[in-house]
Design an enzyme around this catalytic site. Structure first.
Site, PDB file in Angstrom:
ATOM      1  N   LYS A   1       0.854  -1.184   0.000  1.00  0.00           N
ATOM      2  CA  LYS A   1       0.000   0.000   0.000  1.00  0.00           C
ATOM      3  C   LYS A   1       0.887   1.231   0.000  1.00  0.00           C
ATOM      4  CE  LYS A   1      -4.080   1.822   2.369  1.00  0.00           C
ATOM      5  NZ  LYS A   1      -4.962   1.658   3.547  1.00  0.00           N
TER       6      LYS A   1
ATOM      7  N   ARG B   1     -15.016  -5.102   8.859  1.00  0.00           N
ATOM      8  CA  ARG B   1     -13.664  -4.850   9.386  1.00  0.00           C
ATOM      9  C   ARG B   1     -13.732  -4.626  10.895  1.00  0.00           C
ATOM     10  NH1 ARG B   1      -8.373  -2.758   7.461  1.00  0.00           N
ATOM     11  NH2 ARG B   1      -7.819  -0.864   8.600  1.00  0.00           N
TER      12      ARG B   1
ATOM     13  N   TYR C   1     -12.562   0.322  21.420  1.00  0.00           N
ATOM     14  CA  TYR C   1     -13.007  -1.078  21.489  1.00  0.00           C
ATOM     15  C   TYR C   1     -12.522  -1.785  22.756  1.00  0.00           C
ATOM     16  CZ  TYR C   1     -14.008  -0.330  16.544  1.00  0.00           C
ATOM     17  OH  TYR C   1     -14.487   0.152  15.348  1.00  0.00           O
TER      18      TYR C   1
END
Length: 244
Positions: free
Chosen positions: A150, A211, A243
């Site tokens: 990437k 995701r 999270y």
């Protein structure tokens, strides 16, 4: 109508015994409440009965029922594609996203490309743009690793054992998802994913939500936030803090 539960479960070959029992229990309870004739009114009554349950339990039951309702619609057992929705007040009470019950993603599908896209996101946390750029030369099934490139950066991620058999038939190609040796567009990927999740009874699921499901499963398995960030190609854990 109860005999349709057995027919529905027979089509879910990839489910564990415990998962099938859970489906059976939820669906029998559903039919006990709505009766033999499914209608908008009976579904509203059922939804009202769920209001006092925990959010996670509500989501599980609604997910199972929506898949069953879609099955009935496909088989011509009901004249409309009825769908249950989580009550708005219940949505507001949800402070953290819940892990969804997505065992059905491993079953066969009329949308195999969408299925594989969904599994790569759910099981590896990959972005659609990353998936479309994958060349088979970046995949090593023997060592169960995948190289993600990437911009000017690269990272190596582990391929879950369950995905090896899904990838093996595609190893003769140039790209993992291609047409005439060229990768598909993002629009194509989103259409395939949309068709697949709708087929499985989750029309509102997006690549972003899948995701997020990967992240939640990693955290449940006690994986360190820094390790999760590394798997996702993130430079920091800031976006993962919520999270905890």
């Amino acid at each position: 109508m109860r005999d349709r539960i057995s027919a529905f479960l027979e089509e879910k070959q990839g489910l564990s015994v415990n998962s099938k029992q859970s489906y059976k229990y939820d669906l029998e309870q559903f039919l006990d409440m709505v009766g033999e004739r499914i209608s908008e009114t009976s579904l509203k009554i059922y939804q009202a009965q769920l209001a006092n349950l925990k959010i996670s339990a509500q989501k599980r039951k609604i997910s199972a029922c929506n898949q069953f309702l879609y099955f009935l619609y496909q088989k011509g057992e009901v004249d409309s594609f009825y769908r249950l929705e989580l009550a708005k007040q219940a949505e507001k009470k949800t402070e953290k996203p819940e892990i969804l019950y997505l065992d059905s993603f491993w079953q066969e599908s009329d949308h195999p490309e969408g299925r594989l896209l969904a599994l790569l996101i759910l099981e590896m946390g990959l972005l659609p743009s990353e998936i479309l750029a994958i060349k088979v030369a970046d995949i090593n099934l023997d060592f169960q690793v995948l190289r993600i490139s990437k911009a000017s950066q690269q990272r190596i991620v582990t391929i879950p054992t369950a995905l090896l058999s899904e990838l093996e038939p595609l190893m003769g190609q140039t790209y993992l998802f291609e047409r005439g040796g060229k990768p598909y567009s993002r629009q194509w990927a989103f259409r395939q994913l949309e068709s697949f999740v709708k087929e499985k009874g989750f029309p509102s699921l997006s690549a972003q939500v899948l995701r997020e499901q990967f992240i939640l499963r990693q955290i449940e398995n006690k994986v360190d936030l820094y390790e999760i960030a590394k798997k996702l190609g993130l430079k920091t854990v800031l976006t993962l803090e919520k999270y905890r």
